[in-house]
Design a protein around this motif. Structure first.
Motif: not given
Length: 198
Positions: A103-128
Motif C-alpha cells: 500500500i502506498e500512502t501518505n502519513y502525518e509526521l506532525n500537524d503540517t508535515l506529511y511523508t510517503k510510506a510503502s506498507i508491505d501488507v503481506e508481512n505486516l502483523n503488528s503496529v506500534y
C-alpha cells in the motif's frame, strides 16, 4: 451562616449545586456584621465554579483531539487488516505484480508535515501505538483494534460526562452571579435607606 453554601444536592461527580437566594433577608440576619463575609463566601464559590469550568473546558479540548486521532488510527488499522485479508484470498495470483501486497500512502509526521510510506501488507502483523507519557508499544493488529476500541468507548463516555459537568457548572455560575448581584443591590438599597435625609 456557614450553612448557606452547604450543598443540598450535588451532581454525580460531587460538584455542589449553588443555592438560590430568594430573599436576602433570610440569609443576612445582621447586615452590619454578616454582609461582607456572606458576599465573600458567594464570590469564592463563584470563582471555584469558574475554575472548575476552565478545567473541564481543557479536558473537553483534549478529548476533541484524542477521539479523532483514535478514530483515524482505527480506520488505518482496519484498512490494513482488510487489505491483508484480501491478499490472503488472492494468494493464488502470486506472480502478478502490484496486486495489493504493497500500500502506498501518505502519513502525518506532525500537524503540517506529511511523508510517503510503502506498507508491505503481506508481512505486516503488528503496529506500534503511542500510549502516552512517551511510551510506545507494539501490538498485533487484532489487539491494537481491541485496545483502540476500548479507548474510544472510554473517551466517548468521558466526553459525555464532561459535557454534562460543563452544563451543570454553567447553570450554577449563572445562579451565583445572580446571587452576588442580588446581595450587592440589596446592600446598596440598605445603605441608601440608612443615609440621613437633609
Amino acid at each position: 451562616m456557614a450553612d448557606i453554601l452547604k450543598p443540598k444536592n450535588t451532581n454525580p461527580r460531587g460538584i455542589p449545586e449553588a443555592p438560590f437566594i430568594d430573599k436576602v433577608e433570610n440569609v443576612i440576619k445582621n447586615p452590619d456584621k454578616d454582609f461582607e463575609s456572606v458576599m465573600q463566601m458567594f464570590q469564592e464559590r463563584l470563582q471555584q465554579y469558574k475554575y472548575m469550568e476552565l478545567s473541564k473546558q481543557q479536558q473537553l479540548k483534549d478529548l476533541n483531539i484524542k477521539i479523532p486521532d483514535i478514530e483515524k488510527n482505527l480506520d488505518i488499522i482496519n484498512y490494513i487488516k482488510e487489505k491483508k485479508e484480501e491478499e490472503e484470498e488472492d494468494d493464488e495470483d502470486e506472480d502478478e505484480e502490484g496486486d495489493g501486497k504493497v500500500i502506498e500512502t501518505n502519513y502525518e509526521l506532525n500537524d503540517t508535515l506529511y511523508t510517503k510510506a510503502s506498507i508491505d501488507v503481506e508481512n505486516l502483523n503488528s503496529v506500534y501505538l503511542w500510549l502516552g507519557a512517551e511510551v510506545m508499544l507494539e501490538y498485533p493488529l487484532d489487539e491494537a483494534v481491541e485496545l483502540l476500541n476500548e479507548r474510544l468507548v472510554k473517551n466517548n463516555e468521558q466526553l459525555t460526562i464532561i459535557k454534562e459537568d460543563l452544563e451543570f457548572l454553567k447553570e450554577n455560575i449563572t445562579t451565583m452571579e445572580v446571587n452576588t448581584a442580588r446581595l450587592y443591590n440589596w446592600d446598596v438599597e440598605r445603605r441608601k435607606k440608612l443615609r440621613p435625609t437633609s
